[in-house]
Design a protein around this motif. Structure first.
Motif, PDB file in Angstrom:
ATOM      1  N   SER A   1       0.829  -1.214   0.000  1.00  0.00           N
ATOM      2  CA  SER A   1       0.000   0.000   0.000  1.00  0.00           C
ATOM      3  C   SER A   1       0.855   1.253   0.000  1.00  0.00           C
ATOM      4  O   SER A   1       0.522   2.240  -0.672  1.00  0.00           O
ATOM      5  CB  SER A   1      -0.928   0.018   1.215  1.00  0.00           C
ATOM      6  N   THR A   2       1.960   1.223   0.730  1.00  0.00           N
ATOM      7  CA  THR A   2       2.856   2.375   0.771  1.00  0.00           C
ATOM      8  C   THR A   2       3.481   2.621  -0.602  1.00  0.00           C
ATOM      9  O   THR A   2       3.499   3.746  -1.096  1.00  0.00           O
ATOM     10  CB  THR A   2       3.959   2.177   1.825  1.00  0.00           C
ATOM     11  N   ILE A   3       3.971   1.562  -1.230  1.00  0.00           N
ATOM     12  CA  ILE A   3       4.590   1.682  -2.552  1.00  0.00           C
ATOM     13  C   ILE A   3       3.570   2.163  -3.585  1.00  0.00           C
ATOM     14  O   ILE A   3       3.816   3.114  -4.338  1.00  0.00           O
ATOM     15  CB  ILE A   3       5.210   0.339  -3.014  1.00  0.00           C
ATOM     16  N   VAL A   4       2.418   1.515  -3.620  1.00  0.00           N
ATOM     17  CA  VAL A   4       1.384   1.869  -4.599  1.00  0.00           C
ATOM     18  C   VAL A   4       0.900   3.296  -4.366  1.00  0.00           C
ATOM     19  O   VAL A   4       0.724   4.068  -5.318  1.00  0.00           O
ATOM     20  CB  VAL A   4       0.213   0.855  -4.541  1.00  0.00           C
ATOM     21  N   GLY A   5       0.713   3.661  -3.109  1.00  0.00           N
ATOM     22  CA  GLY A   5       0.273   5.026  -2.806  1.00  0.00           C
ATOM     23  C   GLY A   5       1.272   6.067  -3.271  1.00  0.00           C
ATOM     24  O   GLY A   5       0.889   7.118  -3.806  1.00  0.00           O
ATOM     25  N   TRP A   6       2.551   5.783  -3.087  1.00  0.00           N
ATOM     26  CA  TRP A   6       3.599   6.706  -3.518  1.00  0.00           C
ATOM     27  C   TRP A   6       3.548   6.901  -5.029  1.00  0.00           C
ATOM     28  O   TRP A   6       3.544   8.017  -5.522  1.00  0.00           O
ATOM     29  CB  TRP A   6       4.964   6.178  -3.082  1.00  0.00           C
ATOM     30  N   PHE A   7       3.486   5.788  -5.760  1.00  0.00           N
ATOM     31  CA  PHE A   7       3.420   5.886  -7.216  1.00  0.00           C
ATOM     32  C   PHE A   7       2.125   6.549  -7.674  1.00  0.00           C
ATOM     33  O   PHE A   7       2.110   7.330  -8.622  1.00  0.00           O
ATOM     34  CB  PHE A   7       3.584   4.520  -7.878  1.00  0.00           C
ATOM     35  N   ARG A   8       1.027   6.233  -6.994  1.00  0.00           N
ATOM     36  CA  ARG A   8      -0.257   6.839  -7.357  1.00  0.00           C
ATOM     37  C   ARG A   8      -0.178   8.362  -7.241  1.00  0.00           C
ATOM     38  O   ARG A   8      -0.678   9.088  -8.103  1.00  0.00           O
ATOM     39  CB  ARG A   8      -1.353   6.287  -6.462  1.00  0.00           C
ATOM     40  N   GLU A   9       0.476   8.843  -6.179  1.00  0.00           N
ATOM     41  CA  GLU A   9       0.638  10.294  -5.999  1.00  0.00           C
ATOM     42  C   GLU A   9       1.504  10.897  -7.109  1.00  0.00           C
ATOM     43  O   GLU A   9       1.214  11.976  -7.613  1.00  0.00           O
ATOM     44  CB  GLU A   9       1.268  10.602  -4.646  1.00  0.00           C
ATOM     45  N   VAL A  10       2.568  10.188  -7.469  1.00  0.00           N
ATOM     46  CA  VAL A  10       3.493  10.699  -8.481  1.00  0.00           C
ATOM     47  C   VAL A  10       2.799  10.883  -9.826  1.00  0.00           C
ATOM     48  O   VAL A  10       3.024  11.879 -10.514  1.00  0.00           O
ATOM     49  CB  VAL A  10       4.721   9.763  -8.639  1.00  0.00           C
TER      50      VAL A  10
ATOM     51  N   ALA B   1      -0.562  11.014 -10.373  1.00  0.00           N
ATOM     52  CA  ALA B   1      -1.967  11.423 -10.207  1.00  0.00           C
ATOM     53  C   ALA B   1      -2.433  12.404 -11.275  1.00  0.00           C
ATOM     54  O   ALA B   1      -3.589  12.363 -11.693  1.00  0.00           O
ATOM     55  CB  ALA B   1      -2.173  12.020  -8.819  1.00  0.00           C
ATOM     56  N   ASP B   2      -1.564  13.288 -11.735  1.00  0.00           N
ATOM     57  CA  ASP B   2      -1.945  14.295 -12.723  1.00  0.00           C
ATOM     58  C   ASP B   2      -1.785  13.821 -14.162  1.00  0.00           C
ATOM     59  O   ASP B   2      -2.069  14.573 -15.090  1.00  0.00           O
ATOM     60  CB  ASP B   2      -1.123  15.578 -12.513  1.00  0.00           C
ATOM     61  N   TRP B   3      -1.326  12.611 -14.363  1.00  0.00           N
ATOM     62  CA  TRP B   3      -1.148  12.095 -15.709  1.00  0.00           C
ATOM     63  C   TRP B   3      -2.506  11.759 -16.315  1.00  0.00           C
ATOM     64  O   TRP B   3      -3.420  11.301 -15.609  1.00  0.00           O
ATOM     65  CB  TRP B   3      -0.314  10.823 -15.704  1.00  0.00           C
ATOM     66  N   PRO B   4      -2.636  11.894 -17.615  1.00  0.00           N
ATOM     67  CA  PRO B   4      -3.869  11.431 -18.272  1.00  0.00           C
ATOM     68  C   PRO B   4      -4.017   9.915 -18.104  1.00  0.00           C
ATOM     69  O   PRO B   4      -3.021   9.188 -18.000  1.00  0.00           O
ATOM     70  CB  PRO B   4      -3.651  11.782 -19.748  1.00  0.00           C
ATOM     71  N   GLU B   5      -5.253   9.461 -18.078  1.00  0.00           N
ATOM     72  CA  GLU B   5      -5.543   8.032 -17.894  1.00  0.00           C
ATOM     73  C   GLU B   5      -4.797   7.171 -18.911  1.00  0.00           C
ATOM     74  O   GLU B   5      -4.244   6.125 -18.563  1.00  0.00           O
ATOM     75  CB  GLU B   5      -7.050   7.777 -17.993  1.00  0.00           C
TER      76      GLU B   5
END
Length: 150
Positions: A113-122, A124-128
Motif C-alpha cells: 500500500s505504501t509503494i502503490v500510494g507513492w506511485f499513485r501520488e506521483v 496522479a496528474d497524468w492522463p488516464e
C-alpha cells in the motif's frame, strides 16, 4: 527504438533508481509494516502474498531468483517471528509449504500500500491513457527481464 534512443534510456533508468533510493521508498514502505525487517525477509513476505497458494522453499527461491539455502534461513527467522508458517503439502505429505500468517500478510499489505500510494501520488496528474500505458510497458519490461534472466 534507435541505438541513440537505447543510450538515452540508461541515464533515465539511473535517474529513476537514484530518485527512489534517495527518497528511501523501500525503507519507508518497510517502516510502514511496523516490523524491523530486512529486504530479503520483506521480499519473501511479498512473494508469498502475491502467490495464489502456499509455496515450497524452492519455489520462493525461484521467484526471488536466489538460492534455496538463503531462503531457508530467512523462512526460519520469519517463522520464529510468527510471520510465516509451514503447512503440509496436500500432494506430498512428506513435504511442507510456506504461507504467510495473518500478521505476515498484513505487513506485506502495508508495504504494498505504501509503494502503490507513492506511485499513485506521483502520476496522479497524468492522463488516464498515460497511466495505462505505463502499467502496460512496465509489465512488459518486467516480464522480458525475468525471461532474459531465466
Amino acid at each position: 527504438m534507435t541505438s541513440g534512443d537505447d543510450l538515452a534510456l540508461l541515464p533515465r533508468l539511473v535517474q529513476l533508481s537514484t530518485a527512489m533510493n534517495r527518497g528511501r521508498l523501500a525503507q519507508q514502505a518497510t517502516e510502514a509494516t511496523g516490523l524491523a525487517l530486512d529486504r530479503p525477509a520483506m521480499t519473501i513476505l511479498l512473494t508469498l502474498s502475491m502467490a495464489d497458494s502456499p509455496l515450497r522453499v524452492g519455489e520462493i527461491a525461484d521467484r526471488m531468483q536466489v538460492v534455496g539455502p538463503h531462503v531457508t534461513r530467512q523462512v526460519q527467522a520469519l517463522e520464529h517471528r510468527g510471520l510465516v508458517r509451514r503447512v503440509t503439502d496436500p500432494n506430498d505429505r512428506r513435504a511442507s509449504l510456506i504461507e504467510a500468517t495473518d500478521t505476515g500478510t498484513e505487513a506485506a499489505n502495508r508495504y504494498t500500500s505504501t509503494i502503490v500510494g507513492w506511485f499513485r501520488e506521483v502520476i496522479a496528474d497524468w492522463p488516464e491513457h498515460d497511466r495505462s500505458e505505463l502499467g502496460r510497458l512496465l509489465g512488459k519490461l518486467a516480464d522480458d527481464i525475468a525471461t532474459r534472466l531465466a
